[in-house]
Design an enzyme around this catalytic site. Structure first.
Site, PDB file in Angstrom:
ATOM      1  N   LYS A  13     147.346  12.507  33.070  1.00 30.82           N
ATOM      2  CA  LYS A  13     145.859  12.616  33.270  1.00 30.82           C
ATOM      3  C   LYS A  13     145.169  13.425  32.407  1.00 30.82           C
ATOM      4  O   LYS A  13     145.075  14.586  32.656  1.00 30.82           O
ATOM      5  CB  LYS A  13     145.682  12.847  34.709  1.00 30.82           C
ATOM      6  CG  LYS A  13     143.953  12.514  35.021  1.00 30.82           C
ATOM      7  CD  LYS A  13     143.387  13.061  36.126  1.00 30.82           C
ATOM      8  CE  LYS A  13     142.643  13.971  35.848  1.00 30.82           C
ATOM      9  NZ  LYS A  13     141.300  13.742  34.958  1.00 30.82           N
TER      10      LYS A  13
ATOM     11  N   SER B 276     140.544  25.108  35.393  1.00 24.83           N
ATOM     12  CA  SER B 276     139.942  26.171  36.142  1.00 24.83           C
ATOM     13  C   SER B 276     140.674  26.646  37.151  1.00 24.83           C
ATOM     14  O   SER B 276     141.645  26.081  37.831  1.00 24.83           O
ATOM     15  CB  SER B 276     138.696  25.606  36.621  1.00 24.83           C
ATOM     16  OG  SER B 276     138.785  24.662  37.691  1.00 24.83           O
TER      17      SER B 276
ATOM     18  N   GLY C  30     142.773  24.962  40.130  1.00 22.85           N
ATOM     19  CA  GLY C  30     144.138  25.204  40.239  1.00 22.85           C
ATOM     20  C   GLY C  30     144.682  25.589  41.791  1.00 22.85           C
ATOM     21  O   GLY C  30     145.922  25.257  41.883  1.00 22.85           O
TER      22      GLY C  30
ATOM     23  N   GLU D 234     148.125  26.891  34.475  1.00 24.72           N
ATOM     24  CA  GLU D 234     147.542  27.409  33.254  1.00 24.72           C
ATOM     25  C   GLU D 234     145.991  27.631  33.577  1.00 24.72           C
ATOM     26  O   GLU D 234     145.499  26.366  33.446  1.00 24.72           O
ATOM     27  CB  GLU D 234     148.002  26.813  31.784  1.00 24.72           C
ATOM     28  CG  GLU D 234     149.265  26.471  31.624  1.00 24.72           C
ATOM     29  CD  GLU D 234     150.112  27.694  31.666  1.00 24.72           C
ATOM     30  OE1 GLU D 234     149.622  28.759  31.089  1.00 24.72           O
ATOM     31  OE2 GLU D 234     151.378  27.685  31.852  1.00 24.72           O
TER      32      GLU D 234
ATOM     33  N   CYS E 156     140.104  29.395  27.151  1.00 26.48           N
ATOM     34  CA  CYS E 156     140.363  30.161  28.149  1.00 26.48           C
ATOM     35  C   CYS E 156     140.672  31.499  27.884  1.00 26.48           C
ATOM     36  O   CYS E 156     140.567  32.384  28.791  1.00 26.48           O
ATOM     37  CB  CYS E 156     141.690  29.498  28.887  1.00 26.48           C
ATOM     38  SG  CYS E 156     142.990  29.129  27.645  1.00 26.48           S
TER      39      CYS E 156
ATOM     40  N   GLU F  96     133.912  33.658  34.220  1.00 28.98           N
ATOM     41  CA  GLU F  96     134.225  32.711  33.051  1.00 28.98           C
ATOM     42  C   GLU F  96     132.824  31.936  32.693  1.00 28.98           C
ATOM     43  O   GLU F  96     132.546  30.983  33.589  1.00 28.98           O
ATOM     44  CB  GLU F  96     135.316  31.876  33.242  1.00 28.98           C
ATOM     45  CG  GLU F  96     135.828  30.978  32.011  1.00 28.98           C
ATOM     46  CD  GLU F  96     136.995  30.451  32.244  1.00 28.98           C
ATOM     47  OE1 GLU F  96     137.077  29.728  33.345  1.00 28.98           O
ATOM     48  OE2 GLU F  96     137.844  30.358  31.449  1.00 28.98           O
TER      49      GLU F  96
END
Ligand code: NAD
Length: 493
Positions: free
Chosen positions: A186, A240, A244, A261, A295, A395
């Protein structure tokens, strides 16, 4: 835009792009489509099929059927397929770089110079590794004939973000395929183009039907059913930290293994004996590369007080000279951010940071680029002030950094380790002993010395705490993550 595109890219974008399931291009069951937008102009580039649980079911069932034959091939046979794919990707690298630049808005020079060739290198790396890997080991036990046998899981599901579609696809999916698994992917709904183009090339080199399947669509519509499908045997998620956590919890319900990740808020510590020009080059590059939507990049710059003014003067001069423009234009050094929503996010952070008392070291923000009025452009901004500021702690995912002066090594380390993120940091100094000492004390998956954003195959890359769990990517261990272990034992006598 068309002036720059290869005939293959033009052809690919000229018609509605279906999903790739069981080696065929089919529209979603619902018939829904979604527009892919060019962030450099705000206009439509392509239309792709938009799937849901029915399409996911078809893809997973197909991948499960294909698993029998794909896993029965020898590692050398699978490596042959992958090396053929690598050759094909190489022959179409310009088209891939253009599609990536167009879709993400990233500078073509970066897509062409790094993303695409580095992603292709990944295919060859894991093809070789699969041939030489250890598919079992004998256990030296008393009165027992025992061994570990390693075998692929079956259908592996992959959910990706929008910032590095091609490289993340390669880093995650290729080791799984090389190990003998089949995959359902996806991609991010914002940036599905290179993933779909790779399917076209995989088809052309004869990768068997059902081994690679792609369903495009929204997170809950496609990602959730992919995780919940009983035939999905493991999940790899990149995205994110917030999403996650939801993914981990869904995988926990099954339960199935889950590699995460996630986000980051990397720090760079610049000591007063550092090569300042190098630090300036690396850190200006860190927030302009992919328009700061990276990231692991350095967005908290901790600078020794003795060199702070000198560093700031040089880095602001460098950032002001960045050529901002449409990603696809070969002259562009920094493209737009990926979407209107992301542009709003980056600008809102600037407002909130200033409201909380930060001061602008370099004033930046929304900019327009001549002839590309609808694009989502943001010029680099640098803030300073108390680290108790939203722009130091969260972030932003744009061309922004927060600068803090420090006096001592201990003070710098405390700032580095003050957040729950743990992806990547760097240290700049001519004293390599100090660099190693500081690097070891940084709580993260990766510490880099006199550089930021350092990648190589064989160099494990991944995060800890809020930045990830489950093994990371780019190393031999990543390959073994896609093999389950079975022990076989026979008591003797
Ligand atoms: P995101 O978490 O919003 O989305 C990632 C993917 O998850 C998308 O495909 C999305 O559709 C899907 N998704 C969203 N909700 C879902 C749900 N409920 N169920 C299943 N799937 C769902 O992230 P993003 O905005 O696309 O990407 C940016 C983030 O990715 C940043 O935080 C960045 O740091 C992170 N990232 C991490 C790495 C790494 O290697 N650690 C690499 C690239 C990006």
């Amino acid at each position: 835009m068309n002036d720059f595109l290869t005939p293959q890219a033009k052809q690919f974008l000229s018609q509605s792009i279906p999903q790739f399931i069981n080696g065929t291009w089919i529209n979603s069951e619902s018939g829904k489509t979604t527009d892919v937008i060019d962030p450099s102009s705000g206009s439509k580039i392509a239309t792709v099929s938009s799937g849901d649980a029915q399409d996911v079911n078809l893809a997973v069932v197909t991948a499960d059927k294909a698993f029998k034959n794909w896993s029965a091939l020898s590692p050398a046979e699978r490596a042959q397929y992958l090396n053929r794919l690598a050759d094909k990707l190489e022959s179409e690298s310009e088209t891939l770089a253009q599609l990536e630049a167009l879709d993400v808005g990233k500078a073509f020079v970066n897509a062409d110079g790094f993303d695409i060739p580095f992603g292709i290198e990944c295919v060859r790396y894991y093809a070789d590794l699969a041939v030489n890997a250890d598919y079992g080991k004998t256990l030296d036990l008393k009165d027992m004939d025992a061994r570990v046998h390693r075998a692929p899981y079956g259908v592996c599901g992959f959910i990706f973000p929008w910032n590095f579609p091609f490289d993340l696809l390669m880093w995650n999916v290729i080791p799984a395929l090389a190990a003998g698994n089949t995959v359902v992917i996806k991609p991010a709904e914002l940036t599905p183009l290179t993933t779909l183009y790779v399917c076209k090339l995989a088809e052309e080199v004869g990768i068997p039907a059902g081994v690679i399947n792609v369903v495009v669509g929204a997170g809950r519509a496609v990602g959730t059913p992919l995780i919940e499908h009983p035939k999905t045997r493991r999940i790899s998620f990149t995205g994110s930290s917030g999403v996650g956590k939801q993914i981990a919890s869904m995988c926990g319900q099954r339960p199935i293994p889950c590699k995460l990740e996630l986000g980051g808020k990397g720090a760079a510590v610049i000591f007063d004996d550092a090569d300042i020009d190098n630090a300036v080059e690396q850190l200006a590059g860190a927030i302009t590369l992919n328009t700061g939507q990276v990231c692991c990049t350095a967005t908290r710059w901790l600078i020794h007080e003795n060199i702070y003014d000198q560093f700031v003067e040089k880095v602001t001069t460098k950032l002001k000279s960045t050529v901002i423009g449409p990603g696809i234009d070969p002259k562009t050094e920094m493209g737009p951010v990926v979407s209107q929503a992301q542009q709003n996010t980056v600008l809102e952070y600037l407002d909130k940071g200033l409201t909380e008392g930060a001061v602008e070291v370099l004033a930046g923000g929304k900019v327009s680029v001549n002839g590309h009025d609808g694009g989502y452009y943001v010029s680099p901004y640098l803030l300073t002030g108390s680290p108790n500021n939203i722009c130091f702690k969260e972030e932003i995912f744009g061309p922004a950094a927060f600068l803090v002066k420090f006096k001592t090594e201990g003070e710098a380390l405390e700032l580095v380790n003050s957040l729950e993120y743990g992806l990547a940091n760097s240290v700049f100094s001519r004293d390599i002993e100090r660099c190693n000492r500081v690097a070891e004390q940084m709580i993260a998956g990766n510490s880099w010395i006199n550089a930021h954003n350092v990648f190589a195959y064989g160099l494990p890359y991944g995060g800890i705490n809020m930045s990830g769990v489950g093994g990371g990517v780019n190393s031999p261990e990543t390959f073994y993550d896609y093999l389950r272990e079975l022990t076989i034992a026979r008591p003797l006598g």
